[in-house]
Motif scaffolding. Structure first.
Motif, PDB file in Angstrom:
ATOM      1  N   TYR A  93      -1.402  14.151  -4.752  1.00  0.00           N
ATOM      2  CA  TYR A  93      -2.577  13.363  -4.373  1.00  0.00           C
ATOM      3  C   TYR A  93      -3.163  12.702  -5.611  1.00  0.00           C
ATOM      4  CZ  TYR A  93      -5.513  17.115  -6.293  1.00  0.00           C
ATOM      5  OH  TYR A  93      -6.120  18.023  -7.128  1.00  0.00           O
ATOM      6  N   VAL A 116      -8.767  11.145   3.175  1.00  0.00           N
ATOM      7  CA  VAL A 116      -7.662  10.182   3.198  1.00  0.00           C
ATOM      8  C   VAL A 116      -8.037   8.991   4.078  1.00  0.00           C
ATOM      9  CG1 VAL A 116      -5.263   9.791   3.895  1.00  0.00           C
ATOM     10  CG2 VAL A 116      -5.882  11.934   2.736  1.00  0.00           C
ATOM     11  N   ASP A 158       0.816  -1.214   0.000  1.00  0.00           N
ATOM     12  CA  ASP A 158       0.000   0.000   0.000  1.00  0.00           C
ATOM     13  C   ASP A 158       0.852   1.269   0.000  1.00  0.00           C
ATOM     14  OD1 ASP A 158       1.068  -0.232   2.487  1.00  0.00           O
ATOM     15  OD2 ASP A 158      -0.816   0.020   3.595  1.00  0.00           O
ATOM     16  N   TYR A 183       0.773  10.958  -1.620  1.00  0.00           N
ATOM     17  CA  TYR A 183       2.040  10.249  -1.811  1.00  0.00           C
ATOM     18  C   TYR A 183       3.124  11.260  -2.184  1.00  0.00           C
ATOM     19  CZ  TYR A 183       0.951  10.707  -6.800  1.00  0.00           C
ATOM     20  OH  TYR A 183       0.654  11.203  -8.043  1.00  0.00           O
ATOM     21  N   GLU A 219      -5.611   9.630  -1.769  1.00  0.00           N
ATOM     22  CA  GLU A 219      -4.296   9.098  -1.379  1.00  0.00           C
ATOM     23  C   GLU A 219      -3.258  10.198  -1.549  1.00  0.00           C
ATOM     24  OE1 GLU A 219      -0.934   5.838  -2.833  1.00  0.00           O
ATOM     25  OE2 GLU A 219      -2.890   5.899  -3.815  1.00  0.00           O
TER      26      GLU A 219
END
Length: 798
Positions: free
Chosen positions: A181, A232, A137, A240, A238
């Motif tokens: 994102y 989130v 993940d 990152y 997400e």
């Protein structure tokens, strides 16, 4: 059939200066390539060392390979060196007396020779099962955290373009990452947001439209961290991190420019050079007066190179030149340009290297080490200000960028252009013999820009008449006149710090460095006495350490003292100081030059870093505060360096429509280097200097090699110097002249005594073998603390 790799291990010794054979395990055959770094067991203890694969062969007889050790790990998914670079190291080894591993290491970013981690991340379009199996993940993961099986799978996927590999410093502070994102549209559609949560509802509507995601910081402009965190946590969003090219900032704010029209001389030069691209040809020496538009010629040459589908390297001698030079190239060629110089951080250098290696960059602009840029299909190599000594590396490996450029140009059948207003005597001599093809630009690119008037001021005429030690009354009057007209002034003093030394008037004691035979320099900004060789620092003495007298005074001068005197004499003047001390911080060169270019200052005062390449149309007066600084050094190139420096700095004046004027203050007004610099007459200087060199048997009539031996015990280093002298006499012919051994002009630094020998020769068959044998002798146990430097064609004998 067993596959064997020939590997140069990372141990810089004569005994290891050769390839060693290792077996390639079956599961590493696909990954092991020429030019890759590997880990191999070495020595009796089988400790793992890094090495470079320089060849791969097959061995049919398995019996002969049973004693060989196996490669333990392949460190690179793609080779960091290409076959040309490996062959280049072989050629350089013959004249650069440095071990092969040192040459190979110099060709790759220091980041790859340091403690860095490999980070894997999925690229766009990677199948979900691959992402899940390897990365889980997480958007990225350390390569070393994978199992051996998964590491090999990851390596294959990187080769297929499904995963991305990045080298990152294990110290997080040196990384540059940016948060982004991405939206999980399916999960977002399932989320229910309370009606009263208006901001969350607005964010959901916004995210619903974001099919490609974006920068996290842009979300923060309109929404709070808490509102973002809700999505989130619910799986609809997400966050990152992606690795950002750390050198992108150098390309920001550079506006695109169009090519300028060339005059007849420039156009002819461009045509003659570009007609040879892709052919085996001799190098070009382009002698162009200051302001003749050499840079525009370079730009047109590279434009032609790119149109032919080839690449180019442009070398500039110093960091101070790179802001203006790189901006001109970026403004013409955009992100096809990569920049490489010591002002970049290790991470920025690595990012630019990756840009070149991937083929994105087609033009590399940088300082000396940029000559090793891993470009393919090179069409042109250009060395600007080719006379500069900074193209010779003064630490191991001691290569000259011009020599490396000759080898690379020959390999690629590229044109090599050596440009300067004041070519080195050696290059000009080669042009006169037809070894280089001679080209000339004898007029300024701007027809309105005239060569400045140069006046020599004899310091001796003003003794007792001037209030300020650095400025004659006439120079001060000229500066005041320019300030009144709103014009700008450049002043050069070839020193740094406040004064050369402090001395006691009672006992003549001079405060010296305890580690080096050189006086300490006063720095008022740090209120300290500094050694510019070893870095020793101490407080400023108020009384004489020898006789305790209070009659201790400052002698000599420096940029800081010159700045203070000028500020006191002209309090209304806005003065910028540019020297090593004011440009230590990253970006300081660019900031100072940008401020001066925006006319936020009237006077730019600095060391020789301001003498070359700068182009400011409002500068109408250049003053050289003391032309003698480099003239009396114990070096056969002292006159040449003085002439070049004065000619170059004079060229900063009158580069646009306004006429320029140059004042040179000196105690040696009749010296030929100063008189010919006044006339801007390079050809006359060349003829005079050649006669001097011929009489003294110096380059270009003879080649030279310098040998420097260093040790903490002076008697020991003297003894070894004479042993080397005897060895040289036994193994070299009588045609070689040997000077020394003698103490170096600065005989002790870093607590070591230095003795040198100079070899002068025209032809000597046994030279390479003899010098390699000496290199081998110094590695015997009895000599383990003895340092030896072998310098082919030394640029400095200080």
């Amino acid at each position: 059939m067993t596959k064997l790799a020939q590997i140069i291990v990372d141990v810089p010794l004569m005994q290891t200066d050769k390839p060693f054979s290792y077996r390639i395990p079956e599961d590493l055959i696909e990954l092991t390539q020429v030019g890759s770094r590997v880990h191999v067991p070495f020595g009796r203890g089988n400790r793992l060392l890094q090495g470079f694969v320089v060849a791969i062969a097959e061995q049919e007889n398995l019996v002969e390979t049973t004693e060989l050790k196996d490669i333990q790990e392949v460190l690179d998914l793609e080779p960091v060196l290409n076959s040309e670079q490996i062959a280049l190291a072989d050629e350089m080894r013959k004249t650069v007396f440095s071990y092969k591993i040192s040459l190979l290491r110099s060709m790759i970013p220091s980041l790859l020779n340091s403690n860095y981690d490999k980070l894997l991340e999925a690229v766009e379009g990677t199948p979900q099962d691959i992402r899940q199996n390897l990365l889980g993940d997480k958007p990225s993961i350390s390569f070393s955290n994978l199992s051996d099986q998964d590491q090999r799978l990851a390596q294959r996927l990187v080769k297929q373009g499904l995963l991305k590999l990045t080298y990152l410093a294990q110290d997080k502070k040196t990384q540059k990452t940016e948060k982004w994102y991405r939206v999980n549209q399916a999960r977002l559609a399932e989320l229910e947001v309370p009606a009263r949560a208006k901001k969350r509802e607005a964010l959901k509507e916004f995210l619903d439209q974001q099919t490609e995601g974006g920068r996290y910081k842009e979300l923060l402009e309109d929404y709070s961290r808490e509102q973002i965190a809700f999505f989130v946590e619910q799986g609809g969003l997400e966050i990152y991190e992606v690795v950002v090219n750390r050198s992108d900032a150098y390309f920001d704010q550079v506006e695109k420019t169009e090519f300028l029209s060339l005059n007849a001389q420039q156009a002819e030069v461009v045509e003659r050079i570009t007609s040879r691209i892709g052919q085996a040809s001799v190098p070009f020496l382009l002698e162009g007066i200051t302001g003749s538009g050499k840079t525009e010629v370079y730009l047109h040459i590279i434009d032609r190179v790119l149109k032919e589908g080839k690449t180019a390297i442009v070398l500039v001698p110093e960091i101070s030149l790179t802001p203006q030079m790189t901006n001109r190239f970026i403004s013409r060629f955009g992100d096809q340009v990569a920049i490489m110089h010591s002002g970049l951080s290790d991470g920025e250098k690595y990012d630019e290297w990756c840009k070149i290696k991937s083929g994105q960059a087609k033009v590399v602009v940088g300082a000396r080490s940029a000559i090793f840029a891993p470009l393919e299909n090179i069409g042109a190599i250009i060395i600007d200000e080719e006379h500069e000594a900074t193209y010779k590396q003064e630490s191991n490996p001691r290569y000259h960028a011009r020599d490396v450029a000759l080898l690379r140009a020959k390999h690629h059948q590229a044109v090599l252009v050596l440009g300067s207003a004041t070519p080195s005597i050696e290059s000009r001599a080669r042009a006169s013999k037809g070894v280089y093809e001679f080209l000339e630009l004898s007029q300024r690119a701007n027809p309105q820009a005239k060569i400045p008037e140069v006046e020599i001021l004899d310091f001796r005429d003003y003794i007792g008449q001037q209030e300020l030690s650095n400025y004659t009354p006439l120079l001060l009057d000229k500066i005041k006149d320019r300030l009144a007209k709103g014009e700008q002034v450049v002043l050069m003093l070839n020193r740094r710090g406040f004064s050369s030394f402090i001395m006691c008037r009672e006992c003549s004691y001079v405060d010296q460095c305890p580690n080096c035979d050189i006086s300490l320099t006063l720095h008022m900004d740090t209120k300290s006495m500094n050694c510019h060789y070893c870095g020793y620092q101490k407080g400023i003495p108020r009384t004489c350490p020898n006789c305790q007298s209070a009659s201790i005074r400052y002698y000599g001068t420096g940029t800081q003292k010159a700045y203070d005197e000028l500020q006191e004499a002209l309090p209304e003047a806005r003065i910028l100081r540019m020297d090593v001390d004011t440009t230590r911080k990253k970006g300081a060169h660019e900031a100072i030059l940008a401020k001066f270019g925006a006319h936020e200052a009237d006077i730019l005062l600095g060391t020789q870093m301001i003498a070359k390449g700068l182009d400011f149309p409002n500068v109408t007066l250049v003053g050289v505060l003391n032309a003698d600084t480099s003239l009396n050094l114990p070096d056969f190139r002292a006159s040449e360096r003085t002439f070049q420096l004065l000619t170059q700095v004079a060229g900063r004046a009158g580069r646009a429509d306004k006429p320029g004027e140059v004042l040179i203050q000196t105690y040696n007004p009749n010296h030929y280097a100063i008189q010919l610099a006044k006339r801007q007459d390079y050809e006359a200087f060349y003829k005079h200097e050649m006669a001097v060199r011929r009489q003294l048997n110096y380059p270009p009539y003879f080649y030279t090699v310098g040998l420097t031996l260093s040790h903490k015990d002076e008697e020991f280093v003297i003894q070894k110097s004479y042993e080397i002298l005897r060895f040289l006499k036994e193994h070299l012919s009588d045609k070689v002249q040997i000077l020394g051994p003698t103490p170096k002009p600065i005989a002790r630094t870093h607590k070591l005594y230095h003795y040198q020998l100079i070899l002068k020769y025209r032809f000597e068959d046994q030279l390479e073998a003899t010098l390699n044998a000496i290199l081998d002798l110094t590695q015997e146990p009895a000599n383990k603390d003895l340092r030896l430097i072998i310098d082919h064609e030394p640029q400095n004998v200080m």
